[in-house]
Design a protein around this motif. Structure first.
Motif, PDB file in Angstrom:
ATOM      1  N   TRP A   1      29.716  36.072  39.270  1.00  0.00           N
ATOM      2  CA  TRP A   1      29.395  34.658  39.034  1.00  0.00           C
ATOM      3  C   TRP A   1      28.773  34.478  37.652  1.00  0.00           C
ATOM      4  O   TRP A   1      29.146  33.572  36.899  1.00  0.00           O
ATOM      5  N   GLY A   2      27.826  35.342  37.328  1.00  0.00           N
ATOM      6  CA  GLY A   2      27.144  35.234  36.037  1.00  0.00           C
ATOM      7  C   GLY A   2      28.091  35.393  34.867  1.00  0.00           C
ATOM      8  O   GLY A   2      28.037  34.622  33.897  1.00  0.00           O
TER       9      GLY A   2
ATOM     10  N   GLU B   1      36.982  38.576  31.205  1.00  0.00           N
ATOM     11  CA  GLU B   1      37.472  39.949  31.223  1.00  0.00           C
ATOM     12  C   GLU B   1      36.483  40.865  31.944  1.00  0.00           C
ATOM     13  O   GLU B   1      36.870  41.738  32.726  1.00  0.00           O
ATOM     14  N   LYS B   2      35.181  40.672  31.679  1.00  0.00           N
ATOM     15  CA  LYS B   2      34.172  41.491  32.345  1.00  0.00           C
ATOM     16  C   LYS B   2      34.131  41.200  33.840  1.00  0.00           C
ATOM     17  O   LYS B   2      33.940  42.107  34.659  1.00  0.00           O
ATOM     18  N   ALA B   3      34.298  39.936  34.197  1.00  0.00           N
ATOM     19  CA  ALA B   3      34.314  39.568  35.610  1.00  0.00           C
ATOM     20  C   ALA B   3      35.487  40.236  36.321  1.00  0.00           C
ATOM     21  O   ALA B   3      35.334  40.776  37.432  1.00  0.00           O
ATOM     22  N   LEU B   4      36.650  40.216  35.681  1.00  0.00           N
ATOM     23  CA  LEU B   4      37.834  40.853  36.263  1.00  0.00           C
ATOM     24  C   LEU B   4      37.648  42.360  36.396  1.00  0.00           C
ATOM     25  O   LEU B   4      37.999  42.956  37.421  1.00  0.00           O
ATOM     26  N   SER B   5      37.111  42.969  35.343  1.00  0.00           N
ATOM     27  CA  SER B   5      36.891  44.410  35.355  1.00  0.00           C
ATOM     28  C   SER B   5      35.962  44.807  36.515  1.00  0.00           C
ATOM     29  O   SER B   5      36.210  45.792  37.220  1.00  0.00           O
TER      30      SER B   5
ATOM     31  N   SER C   1      37.008  31.361  39.641  1.00  0.00           N
ATOM     32  CA  SER C   1      36.286  30.474  38.725  1.00  0.00           C
ATOM     33  C   SER C   1      36.151  31.118  37.357  1.00  0.00           C
ATOM     34  O   SER C   1      36.327  30.458  36.317  1.00  0.00           O
ATOM     35  N   ALA C   2      35.854  32.423  37.329  1.00  0.00           N
ATOM     36  CA  ALA C   2      35.733  33.151  36.060  1.00  0.00           C
ATOM     37  C   ALA C   2      37.050  33.131  35.291  1.00  0.00           C
ATOM     38  O   ALA C   2      37.080  32.943  34.070  1.00  0.00           O
TER      39      ALA C   2
ATOM     40  N   LEU D   1      42.309  32.910  31.939  1.00  0.00           N
ATOM     41  CA  LEU D   1      43.097  34.039  32.446  1.00  0.00           C
ATOM     42  C   LEU D   1      43.891  33.582  33.660  1.00  0.00           C
ATOM     43  O   LEU D   1      43.665  34.006  34.799  1.00  0.00           O
ATOM     44  N   VAL D   2      44.859  32.699  33.414  1.00  0.00           N
ATOM     45  CA  VAL D   2      45.548  32.013  34.507  1.00  0.00           C
ATOM     46  C   VAL D   2      46.438  32.952  35.310  1.00  0.00           C
ATOM     47  O   VAL D   2      46.394  32.966  36.549  1.00  0.00           O
ATOM     48  N   ASP D   3      47.268  33.730  34.638  1.00  0.00           N
ATOM     49  CA  ASP D   3      48.191  34.615  35.358  1.00  0.00           C
ATOM     50  C   ASP D   3      47.423  35.627  36.202  1.00  0.00           C
ATOM     51  O   ASP D   3      47.803  35.918  37.346  1.00  0.00           O
TER      52      ASP D   3
END
Length: 289
Positions: free
Chosen positions: A83-84, A92-96, A118-119, A125-127
């Protein structure tokens, strides 16, 4: 409120209020922390509260250090820092971290998916976001809710794929009958000046809202037409608003521990005369330059 809840043993409620406080970007002071930290310690959640506080306030290195120090991580600890990252555009960090979570055999829950979608929306980062959305039910048997649908529609809309967002919501059928989803879509139409589609979406919203909360949708549709110079339709929508009431916008500020509340054309504040006098002086100064 936090101190009162904690004192009466309502620890979970105190933590919820604390989290809401951080989400509103209200920074805790020493008194707040002195109330919440002992409450967290009773539940073993003190680390989680600090990760939440640091990540939402943008202190990502402190949040990461605290996160790394937690010996037994779970979906709540991962979701908190995802969330943060998302709220500060660090998609990118959220996905990682989301992928790292699964590699650690920690199952994401429905809230985790809201956080990571949401991130992706914030970061464009739609796809990647669409792939994650499509994997929810297949991989983890998590049925999407209104919040997830809203994230996808918002994600597509922010990226300029407004028609695709509309088609996505349309194909949801009854599952997509939500003011939040269609309201987000109408805002997207304004953002990208899609007046024709905006009218279609607004009509759908007006059909869904059987109460007296349609004023905002009329105002938004009127603004969509105004921004593309369609003054005939602006006039038509505004005539349809005759008799409707729009709530005043409001703001508040804390000064010396006292919260001051203001609305448009406010005459209730005890120092309103002095405030308007000050604003009048500022206007004169601006005109001079």
């Amino acid at each position: 409120m936090i101190a009162g809840l904690a004192h009466n043993g309502l620890i979970e409620e105190a933590i919820v209020v604390f989290s809401q406080m951080l989400q509103q970007n209200v920074m805790p002071n020493a008194v707040t922390l002195a109330s919440i930290l002992p409450a967290c310690s009773l539940m073993g959640n003190i680390d989680l509260a600090l990760v939440d506080m640091y990540s939402k306030s943008g202190a990502h290195r402190l949040a990461e250090n605290m996160f790394s120090s937690i010996p037994k991580k779970n979906s709540a600890t991962y979701t908190t820092i995802i969330w943060g990252y998302g709220q500060h555009g660090m998609g990118e960090k959220a996905l990682s971290l989301f992928h790292s979570m699964q590699a650690s055999n920690i199952k994401p829950d429905a809230i985790t998916y809201v956080a990571v979608l949401s991130a992706c929306g914030y970061a464009g980062l739609v796809d990647e976001g669409l792939h994650i959305f499509n994997s929810m039910e297949i991989e983890f048997n998590i049925r999407p809710s209104v919040e997830h649908y809203c994230c996808v529609a918002d994600m597509l809309g922010k990226d300029g794929r407004v028609e695709e967002a509309y088609e996505f919501v349309e194909q949801l059928g009854e599952k997509g009958n939500s003011l939040e989803i269609w309201g987000s879509l109408l805002a997207t139409c304004r953002l990208h000046q899609k007046s024709d589609l905006g009218e279609v979406v607004a009509k759908r919203l007006l059909q869904m809202d059987t109460g007296n909360n349609t004023t905002g949708y009329h105002v938004l549709l009127s603004n969509i037409y105004a921004e593309v110079g369609n003054w005939e339709n602006v006039d038509r929508v505004r005539k349809a608003m005759n008799g409707m009431r729009k709530d005043f916008g409001c703001r508040w500020i804390e000064v010396a521990g006292c919260v001051n509340y203001f609305t448009s054309k406010d005459q209730e504040h005890p120092q309103s005369d002095k405030l308007y006098e000050l604003l009048g002086g500022q206007r004169k100064e601006r005109k001079r330059y």
